[in-house]
Design a protein around this motif. Structure first.
Motif: not given
Length: 280
Positions: A10-26, A84-95
């Motif tokens: 529901s957010g900015d898809i492009g910005r979310t993908l940058e944050l998920l894949w660490d491709t945007g500016r820090r 969307d970052l939260m959703l990906d976070r809880v799927q990390r290898p530890s969980e």
């Protein structure tokens, strides 16, 4: 559990993908060097776990982290992207439910079912999120890769392999929702499950004695007891059905199996005769 539903993507898809894949500016270093996107997402997950998804807001997360709300916007645009970052976070290898151990496709899917149920029970707010169109981050794709690697030997088509994963998840979501609702009903009503059914017992006993419900009246005393594992029973039946399909598909392509039954979904001959035997 809140009754409202949030939607992934529901957010900015492009910005979310940058944050998920660490491709945007820090963001440049600010007055709180210890503030990171990782900490923000972890804090949001903790709030959702403790108080429900409705409690998650940029202001609330800023308060949890002891910083100003505007500081958070330097890392994440808003709640849509944060979800969307939260959703990906809880799927990390530890969980991640895709950490399936060793074995063939059936043990892998069995482990996937139980691990996914545990994931939903740890993070009940996941049931409040419409994930029909997920934003795919590294954790989600890592999980999909692991599951597909383990079940590819089933010999199904690629769409069917994806459908197997959808099938298991759909079954688990239904079971998890029932379990979570049971806990919520007990909390909100103040009645335990045993107390709830005891309150109905006099009326139900009379109904069973009326002769109107002969089949129900004939059931054993443990028919509706808590000792039966309905989740495991249903999961095993799903796996049994898949095993029939896998066995038939393998037999249909194995010339060393002359009496193999046709694979499920194979049309019968037009003349109504039995399906031809496989060549020896």
């Amino acid at each position: 559990m809140a009754s409202g539903t949030e939607t992934s993507g529901s957010g900015d898809i492009g910005r979310t993908l940058e944050l998920l894949w660490d491709t945007g500016r820090r963001p440049s270093r600010g007055p709180r060097p210890g503030l990171t996107l990782e900490r923000i997402v972890d804090a949001a997950v903790e709030v959702a776990d403790r108080d429900g998804l409705g409690a998650v807001s940029m202001r609330r997360i800023a308060t949890e982290l002891g910083t100003g709300t505007m500081s958070l916007y330097r890392y994440v645009p808003g709640k849509g992207e944060l979800l969307d970052l939260m959703l990906d976070r809880v799927q990390r290898p530890s969980e991640n439910p895709a950490d399936l151990g060793d074995g063939g496709w059936r043990p892998a899917l069995h482990a996937l079912g139980h691990a996914t149920l545990a994931l939903y029970r740890r993070h009940t707010w996941l049931l409040e999120v419409n994930q029909s169109r997920p934003i795919l981050g590294p954790s989600a794709l890592d999980g999909m890769e692991k599951v597909l690697t383990r079940i590819r030997p089933m010999g199904l088509t690629d769409p069917e392999l994806v459908s197997v994963i959808v099938m298991i998840d759909g079954y688990v979501v239904g079971a998890a929702r029932t379990q979570v609702y049971e806990r919520e009903a007990e909390r909100s009503s103040g009645l335990t499950d045993a107390e709830f059914w005891q309150a109905q017992e006099p009326v139900l006993v009379k109904a069973m004695s009326s002769g109107r419900y002969p089949v129900l009246a004939s059931l054993s005393e443990d028919a509706f007891g808590t000792g039966f594992d309905h989740f495991e029973f249903g999961l095993q039946r799903i796996l049994d059905g898949l095993e029939v399909l896998v066995t038939a598909r393998r037999a249909a392509t194995d010339p060393a199996t002359p009496d193999a039954p046709p694979a499920p979904g194979t049309p019968a001959p037009a003349d109504g005769s039995a399906a031809p035997e496989q060549p020896a």
